[in-house]
Design a protein around this motif. Structure first.
Motif, PDB file in Angstrom:
ATOM      1  N   LYS A  81     -46.652 -13.589  12.554  1.00  0.00           N
ATOM      2  CA  LYS A  81     -46.797 -14.024  11.167  1.00  0.00           C
ATOM      3  C   LYS A  81     -47.741 -13.064  10.434  1.00  0.00           C
ATOM      4  O   LYS A  81     -48.874 -12.846  10.854  1.00  0.00           O
ATOM      5  N   ILE A  82     -47.248 -12.496   9.349  1.00  0.00           N
ATOM      6  CA  ILE A  82     -48.051 -11.599   8.515  1.00  0.00           C
ATOM      7  C   ILE A  82     -48.291 -12.291   7.180  1.00  0.00           C
ATOM      8  O   ILE A  82     -47.345 -12.737   6.520  1.00  0.00           O
ATOM      9  N   THR A  83     -49.555 -12.382   6.785  1.00  0.00           N
ATOM     10  CA  THR A  83     -49.909 -12.995   5.507  1.00  0.00           C
ATOM     11  C   THR A  83     -50.776 -12.031   4.713  1.00  0.00           C
ATOM     12  O   THR A  83     -51.780 -11.527   5.220  1.00  0.00           O
ATOM     13  N   ARG A  84     -50.375 -11.766   3.481  1.00  0.00           N
ATOM     14  CA  ARG A  84     -51.200 -10.969   2.577  1.00  0.00           C
ATOM     15  C   ARG A  84     -51.588 -11.866   1.402  1.00  0.00           C
ATOM     16  O   ARG A  84     -50.728 -12.521   0.811  1.00  0.00           O
ATOM     17  N   SER A  85     -52.883 -11.877   1.090  1.00  0.00           N
ATOM     18  CA  SER A  85     -53.373 -12.757   0.028  1.00  0.00           C
ATOM     19  C   SER A  85     -54.299 -11.996  -0.903  1.00  0.00           C
ATOM     20  O   SER A  85     -54.819 -10.926  -0.561  1.00  0.00           O
ATOM     21  N   TYR A  86     -54.506 -12.581  -2.080  1.00  0.00           N
ATOM     22  CA  TYR A  86     -55.376 -11.960  -3.072  1.00  0.00           C
ATOM     23  C   TYR A  86     -56.052 -13.068  -3.865  1.00  0.00           C
ATOM     24  O   TYR A  86     -55.413 -14.051  -4.242  1.00  0.00           O
ATOM     25  N   ASP A  87     -57.351 -12.911  -4.075  1.00  0.00           N
ATOM     26  CA  ASP A  87     -58.093 -13.875  -4.880  1.00  0.00           C
ATOM     27  C   ASP A  87     -58.564 -13.178  -6.145  1.00  0.00           C
ATOM     28  O   ASP A  87     -59.275 -12.168  -6.083  1.00  0.00           O
ATOM     29  N   THR A  88     -58.167 -13.695  -7.281  1.00  0.00           N
ATOM     30  CA  THR A  88     -58.463 -13.028  -8.558  1.00  0.00           C
ATOM     31  C   THR A  88     -59.949 -13.059  -8.905  1.00  0.00           C
ATOM     32  O   THR A  88     -60.400 -12.300  -9.761  1.00  0.00           O
ATOM     33  N   ILE A  89     -60.721 -13.935  -8.248  1.00  0.00           N
ATOM     34  CA  ILE A  89     -62.156 -14.024  -8.531  1.00  0.00           C
ATOM     35  C   ILE A  89     -62.968 -13.201  -7.532  1.00  0.00           C
ATOM     36  O   ILE A  89     -63.798 -12.371  -7.915  1.00  0.00           O
ATOM     37  N   THR A  90     -62.720 -13.399  -6.253  1.00  0.00           N
ATOM     38  CA  THR A  90     -63.581 -12.791  -5.220  1.00  0.00           C
ATOM     39  C   THR A  90     -63.045 -11.486  -4.660  1.00  0.00           C
ATOM     40  O   THR A  90     -63.799 -10.714  -4.081  1.00  0.00           O
ATOM     41  N   SER A  91     -61.746 -11.231  -4.819  1.00  0.00           N
ATOM     42  CA  SER A  91     -61.157 -10.062  -4.146  1.00  0.00           C
ATOM     43  C   SER A  91     -61.232  -8.815  -5.006  1.00  0.00           C
ATOM     44  O   SER A  91     -60.947  -8.851  -6.200  1.00  0.00           O
ATOM     45  N   THR A  92     -61.634  -7.732  -4.364  1.00  0.00           N
ATOM     46  CA  THR A  92     -61.490  -6.411  -4.986  1.00  0.00           C
ATOM     47  C   THR A  92     -60.248  -5.733  -4.433  1.00  0.00           C
ATOM     48  O   THR A  92     -59.759  -4.758  -4.988  1.00  0.00           O
ATOM     49  N   SER A  93     -59.757  -6.251  -3.313  1.00  0.00           N
ATOM     50  CA  SER A  93     -58.505  -5.761  -2.724  1.00  0.00           C
ATOM     51  C   SER A  93     -57.848  -6.921  -1.994  1.00  0.00           C
ATOM     52  O   SER A  93     -58.472  -7.959  -1.758  1.00  0.00           O
ATOM     53  N   ASP A  94     -56.558  -6.752  -1.624  1.00  0.00           N
ATOM     54  CA  ASP A  94     -55.869  -7.838  -0.943  1.00  0.00           C
ATOM     55  C   ASP A  94     -56.296  -7.909   0.531  1.00  0.00           C
ATOM     56  O   ASP A  94     -56.748  -6.931   1.111  1.00  0.00           O
ATOM     57  N   GLN A  95     -56.111  -9.079   1.127  1.00  0.00           N
ATOM     58  CA  GLN A  95     -56.492  -9.325   2.518  1.00  0.00           C
ATOM     59  C   GLN A  95     -55.239  -9.545   3.356  1.00  0.00           C
ATOM     60  O   GLN A  95     -54.302 -10.218   2.916  1.00  0.00           O
ATOM     61  N   VAL A  96     -55.231  -8.964   4.570  1.00  0.00           N
ATOM     62  CA  VAL A  96     -54.063  -9.090   5.452  1.00  0.00           C
ATOM     63  C   VAL A  96     -54.474  -9.770   6.750  1.00  0.00           C
ATOM     64  O   VAL A  96     -55.517  -9.455   7.328  1.00  0.00           O
ATOM     65  N   GLU A  97     -53.629 -10.692   7.195  1.00  0.00           N
ATOM     66  CA  GLU A  97     -53.847 -11.353   8.486  1.00  0.00           C
ATOM     67  C   GLU A  97     -52.559 -11.255   9.295  1.00  0.00           C
ATOM     68  O   GLU A  97     -51.475 -11.529   8.789  1.00  0.00           O
ATOM     69  N   VAL A  98     -52.690 -10.845  10.562  1.00  0.00           N
ATOM     70  CA  VAL A  98     -51.537 -10.775  11.465  1.00  0.00           C
ATOM     71  C   VAL A  98     -51.822 -11.672  12.654  1.00  0.00           C
ATOM     72  O   VAL A  98     -52.810 -11.474  13.376  1.00  0.00           O
ATOM     73  N   LEU A  99     -50.962 -12.652  12.865  1.00  0.00           N
ATOM     74  CA  LEU A  99     -51.120 -13.576  13.986  1.00  0.00           C
ATOM     75  C   LEU A  99     -49.934 -13.436  14.935  1.00  0.00           C
ATOM     76  O   LEU A  99     -48.778 -13.443  14.513  1.00  0.00           O
ATOM     77  N   VAL A 100     -50.241 -13.285  16.220  1.00  0.00           N
ATOM     78  CA  VAL A 100     -49.210 -13.217  17.257  1.00  0.00           C
ATOM     79  C   VAL A 100     -49.198 -14.555  17.974  1.00  0.00           C
ATOM     80  O   VAL A 100     -50.184 -14.916  18.644  1.00  0.00           O
ATOM     81  N   ASP A 101     -48.105 -15.310  17.799  1.00  0.00           N
ATOM     82  CA  ASP A 101     -48.005 -16.674  18.334  1.00  0.00           C
ATOM     83  C   ASP A 101     -49.207 -17.523  17.909  1.00  0.00           C
ATOM     84  O   ASP A 101     -49.769 -18.294  18.699  1.00  0.00           O
ATOM     85  N   GLY A 102     -49.623 -17.346  16.668  1.00  0.00           N
ATOM     86  CA  GLY A 102     -50.686 -18.170  16.109  1.00  0.00           C
ATOM     87  C   GLY A 102     -52.101 -17.668  16.322  1.00  0.00           C
ATOM     88  O   GLY A 102     -53.057 -18.287  15.850  1.00  0.00           O
ATOM     89  N   PHE A 103     -52.259 -16.563  17.051  1.00  0.00           N
ATOM     90  CA  PHE A 103     -53.603 -16.062  17.348  1.00  0.00           C
ATOM     91  C   PHE A 103     -53.725 -14.582  16.985  1.00  0.00           C
ATOM     92  O   PHE A 103     -52.734 -13.846  16.957  1.00  0.00           O
ATOM     93  N   GLN A 104     -54.975 -14.145  16.740  1.00  0.00           N
ATOM     94  CA  GLN A 104     -55.226 -12.723  16.556  1.00  0.00           C
ATOM     95  C   GLN A 104     -55.073 -12.015  17.899  1.00  0.00           C
ATOM     96  O   GLN A 104     -55.344 -12.593  18.949  1.00  0.00           O
ATOM     97  N   ASN A 105     -54.646 -10.758  17.860  1.00  0.00           N
ATOM     98  CA  ASN A 105     -54.357 -10.034  19.096  1.00  0.00           C
ATOM     99  C   ASN A 105     -55.304  -8.849  19.269  1.00  0.00           C
ATOM    100  O   ASN A 105     -55.696  -8.199  18.293  1.00  0.00           O
ATOM    101  N   GLU A 106     -55.644  -8.551  20.534  1.00  0.00           N
ATOM    102  CA  GLU A 106     -56.566  -7.447  20.827  1.00  0.00           C
ATOM    103  C   GLU A 106     -55.998  -6.106  20.365  1.00  0.00           C
ATOM    104  O   GLU A 106     -56.748  -5.200  20.013  1.00  0.00           O
TER     105      GLU A 106
END
Length: 705
Positions: free
Chosen positions: A114-139
């Motif tokens: 699962k790849i999620t890219r998000s952006y917050d118009t108040i706190t973000s200066t750039s977008d944030q990316v999260e990649v989860l492998v079967d629900g968890f972060q991977n080494e």
């Protein structure tokens, strides 16, 4: 690899969480997503590209590059992507998530990513990316992260999901993909060639070869003389330093381009205010002039790139006499090499005949004098040469081989000379005339805009004009800085090429005298085998791509036998790939002369052939899928292209315009799912799942009026 699900949360016209399941069913690989113009079809495709590549999305399609430039840079472009209703209600965050299944990653077993890219118009200066492998972060992602940056996720996406260089082959607007048939500038070809070598798998083997050669250098240093070792270490350091300089300059150019977008956007806003104050031109007229000026600026940039490539040839043109001397020398060297082969053949045959004569002489008792025997032997040599090798030229005693070019290098050199002889002058004059004409047009448009501005001593107007002039000067300065940095890049690239040539010469010198260890010998054999493999692999891919494209074209085009031959030219460095078409008269077909429908067929055939030749299994997303097709072409594409181009194909047609009822009936047996994008308000759309057989009926019910 399949895309199981996409979730858009407050992204542009999609208010709140909007989920859509795109999993295909069995042998039905097509998903249809339709809706009226402005309801969110193009936004949906853009959301997927943004999720995967973020600020790098401009490299996927010129559409995104233009939109980002028009908005004044990536920050403004993506910062305005929060759904307007959600913003009114106090929301500040938006995101897009994509869930992949059947992803093949070495040494990792997983069900979904699962790849999620998000952006917050108040706190973000750039977008944030999260990649989860079967629900968890991977080494693996943590290992890819450098210097504490959040780039491990970006690298993971490019390395294991889809390289950005080839994304254009999987996300495209079918109406605009015809640009593949219109590539003609060297810069365009260079970018496309990079994508070709990536998708064909050539690059990964070349990278492996470079890695092995780097390991070889460590063995060379152990056995090299101190002076050679010192020079090799210095050359490697210089190459790395040059590469680092190139990387820094490219980053600086990108920053300057981003600043230019922002400054130009601000200047345009001020210009609009000045014109409105002057009350002499409508906003629509201003936008028309602005679009015309932007188009001319793009044309000038393209012409500048083409002129720049011709400038690289000017030193060779000035040294024309020397070039011809080198060409003559190369011809002589080639002739001498051929003569040497023939001479060796003569000597071999003469020796065989003399051996046979010696055997026969032993059978007779008569003594043959030395003079007679010597006479006949010398005559045999002369007569063999006269009757069988009359074209043989005597090698001059004082002849010296200076260049020792391979046939491939000699052909490249001769191609350079022919280019200078036949194309250089005419091409230069044409480009120069086009450049001056475009410049004059821009000046004319600029005068119209200036004349529309209010000539007033009003303090407010004066401040606007001064601020705009300052911004315009900054734009000119930025363009000058970019030109200087591009020149520096050219110098550094030449330096890097020279260093690599010197390193290769030094490698050969060290190899000629060193003692090989057992591991070193194995590595030497691996490198040699890999080089041979890369050469044969390129030849194999070239031949296979030619055959595949020709088959695809003959299948898709209703002009049978219109194209009789496809030639894929890949230079020895692999950084220049060109595709040429030939008719039954063996004449090269100008792809620019093809009709829009034929260009789209060409692009479709190329896409299908590239996907077939690559080892990449990725879903294909096609906006405006049936544009520019007549009835026969449309039928061919529906039957032969969409069901076969990928295991998962997502189409975004306009029903009745880009997908008629008859065309839908042809496509229906391959449709697994279908959706309508329904507009619930001016600022909100949602997905409605519809059974494929009811899609057009449901569309008509919703939008009968």
């Amino acid at each position: 690899m399949f895309i199981k699900e996409i979730v858009l949360d407050n992204f542009r016209i999609y208010k709140g969480k909007n989920k859509i399941n795109l999993s295909p069913d069995n042998d039905k690989n097509i998903i249809v997503i339709s809706g009226k113009n402005g309801f969110g079809k193009t936004t949906f495709l853009m959301s997927l590209v943004w999720c995967l590549y973020g600020k790098q999305m401009e490299k996927v399609d010129e559409l995104y590059l233009k939109e980002i430039a028009d908005k004044g840079g990536y920050g403004k472009y993506i910062g305005n992507s929060l759904n307007r209703l959600a913003k009114v209600e106090g929301a500040t965050n938006f995101s897009v998530s994509v869930i992949f299944t059947d992803v093949d990653i070495p040494d990792i077993t997983c069900n979904e990513i699962k790849i999620t890219r998000s952006y917050d118009t108040i706190t973000s200066t750039s977008d944030q990316v999260e990649v989860l492998v079967d629900g968890f972060q991977n080494e693996l992602i943590q290992d890819l992260t450098t210097d504490g940056k959040q780039d491990g996720e970006e690298i993971f996406i490019r390395e294991f999901i889809l390289p950005i260089e080839i994304a254009k082959f999987f996300f495209f607007d079918a109406e605009k993909i015809v640009s593949l048939a219109e590539v003609n500038s060297p810069e365009q070809r260079k970018l496309l060639s990079k994508a070709y070598t990536e998708v064909l798998g050539i690059k990964k083997y070349e990278d492996l070869r470079d890695t092995y050669e780097g390991l070889q250098d460590s063995y060379r240093k152990k056995s090299a003389k101190p002076k050679e070792k010192k020079e090799l270490i210095q050359i490697e350091a210089d190459i790395k330093g040059t590469e680092l300089e190139l990387e820094i300059i490219n980053e600086e150019i990108q920053k300057l381009k981003n600043e230019k977008m922002e400054v130009r956007s601000e200047s345009q806003e001020l210009q609009q205010k000045l014109i409105l104050e002057g009350n002499s031109m409508t906003v629509e007229q201003l936008n028309e002039l602005r679009d015309e000026k932007a188009g001319l600026n793009n044309k000038i940039e393209s012409l500048q790139l083409q002129l720049k490539d011709l400038f690289d040839l000017i030193p060779f043109a000035l040294a024309g006499e020397k070039l011809m001397e080198v060409s003559s020398q190369l011809e002589d060297e080639k002739a001498i090499r051929l003569n040497q082969f023939k001479q060796d053949d003569i000597n071999k045959k003469v020796n065989l005949i003399l051996d046979d004569l010696e055997k026969e002489k032993k059978k007779i008792e008569t003594v043959i004098s030395f003079d007679i025997r010597n006479f006949y032997e010398s005559q045999i040599q002369i007569l063999i040469k006269k009757h069988f090798f009359s074209s043989l030229i005597e090698t001059p005693d004082n002849f010296q081989s200076l260049h020792d070019f391979t046939d491939s290098t000699t052909n490249e050199f001769n191609q350079l000379i022919n280019n200078i002889k036949l194309r250089f002058k005419d091409k230069y004059n044409q480009l120069n005339n086009d450049y001056r004409h475009s410049k004059n047009q821009i000046d004319s448009i600029s005068r119209k805009i200036r004349n529309a501005e209010k000539n007033s001593d009003d303090e407010y107007i004066s401040s606007l004009r001064n601020k705009k002039d300052k911004l315009d000067r900054r734009i000119m300065n930025i363009e000058g800085e970019i030109d200087e940095k591009n020149e520096a890049i050219g110098v550094l690239k030449n330096k890097k090429t020279t260093l690599k040539q010197r390193r290769e010469e030094l490698r050969k010198k060290i190899d000629a005298s060193r003692q090989y260890s057992e591991n070193d010998k194995i590595l030497e054999e691996l490198v040699a085998e890999l080089k041979d493999f890369i050469k044969s692999f390129k030849d194999e891919k070239k031949k296979s791509l030619e055959e595949n494209m020709l088959n695809q074209l003959n299948t898709l085009l209703h002009k049978k036998d219109f194209i009789k031959r496809v030639v894929v030219d890949i230079n020895r460095h692999g950084d220049d790939v060109d595709i040429n078409l030939y008719n039954s008269r063996k004449e090269k077909i100008d792809k620019g002369s093809l009709s829009m429908g034929e260009r789209q067929m060409y692009a479709s055939a190329l896409l299908k052939a590239l996907v077939d030749e690559s080892d990449i299994e990725f879903p294909v997303f096609i906006d405006s899928p049936m544009q520019k097709f007549d009835k026969d072409h449309a039928e061919n594409v529906i039957k032969e292209f969409y069901p076969k181009v990928s295991k998962q194909v997502v189409l975004f047609p306009l029903i009745h315009k880009e997908l008629t009822s008859d065309e839908f009936q042809l496509l229906k047996p391959k449709i697994s799912k279908s959706f309508l994008i329904h507009n619930t308000s001016t600022d909100s759309s949602e997905f409605i799942k519809v059974k494929p057989k009811n899609l057009i009926k449901k569309y008509n019910q919703l939008y009968a009026n």
